[in-house]
Scaffold this active site. Structure first.
Site: not given
Ligand code: ATP
Ligand code: MG
Length: 137
Positions: A9, A49, A112, A115, A126
């Site tokens: 990212k 997303y 973070n 992804h 994807e």
């Molecule tokens: P990813 O899908 O990016 O691999 P993940 O599966 O661990 O991560 P998801 O719940 O799918 O997490 O959320 C997608 C992304 O949205 C997260 O990686 C993060 O960048 C963002 N995100 C998730 N929760 C929050 C939050 N509470 N506040 C801000 N951003 C968030």
């Molecule tokens: Mg996810």
């Protein structure tokens, strides 16, 4: 062998961490079988997303994902989807285990660093959004 889709990212590319993250991916036994550095358009990020459209952080997430270049990748290996999620660590770096990418590099729950796909169906969708079949070798 299973394939998963990965994104390094903007927070990570900004801090020049592509190589450090790739080293952790390869050390875990995953092979990078496709990779390119791109700047996502707003439309690409919204499509990517779309499952999070109704979440309160959707706007912030899309703004972040287009704030700088990302590295999109296809990773291959035995149980690649679960293995990569293990290597990434918990979404919130405060909860991420020692030795994971997010523990080492992530800055917050939003920024973070990586992804990874969460299931075979999402991995296929994807991967197809960013790579043609003949680009995966
Ligand atoms: P990813 O899908 O990016 O691999 P993940 O599966 O661990 O991560 P998801 O719940 O799918 O997490 O959320 C997608 C992304 O949205 C997260 O990686 C993060 O960048 C963002 N995100 C998730 N929760 C929050 C939050 N509470 N506040 C801000 N951003 C968030
Ligand atoms: Mg996810």
């Amino acid at each position: 062998l299973e394939r998963t889709f990965s994104i390094i990212k903007p927070d990570a590319t900004a801090r020049n961490l592509t190589g450090a993250i790739n080293a952790m991916i390869e050390a875990a036994g995953l092979r990078i079988v496709a990779q390119k550095r791109v700047k996502m358009t707003r439309e690409q990020a919204e499509t990517f997303y779309a499952v999070h459209k109704e979440r309160p952080f959707f706007g912030e997430l899309v703004d972040f994902m287009i704030s700088g270049p990302v590295v999109v990748q296809v990773l291959e290996g035995e149980g690649a989807i679960a293995k990569y999620r293990e290597v990434m660590g918990a979404t919130n770096p405060e909860n991420a285990a020692e030795g994971t990418i997010r523990k080492a590099h992530a800055q917050s729950v939003g920024e973070n660093s990586v992804h990874g796909s969460d299931a075979p169906e999402t991995a296929a969708v994807e991967i197809a959004q960013f790579f043609a079949g003949n680009e995966i070798v």
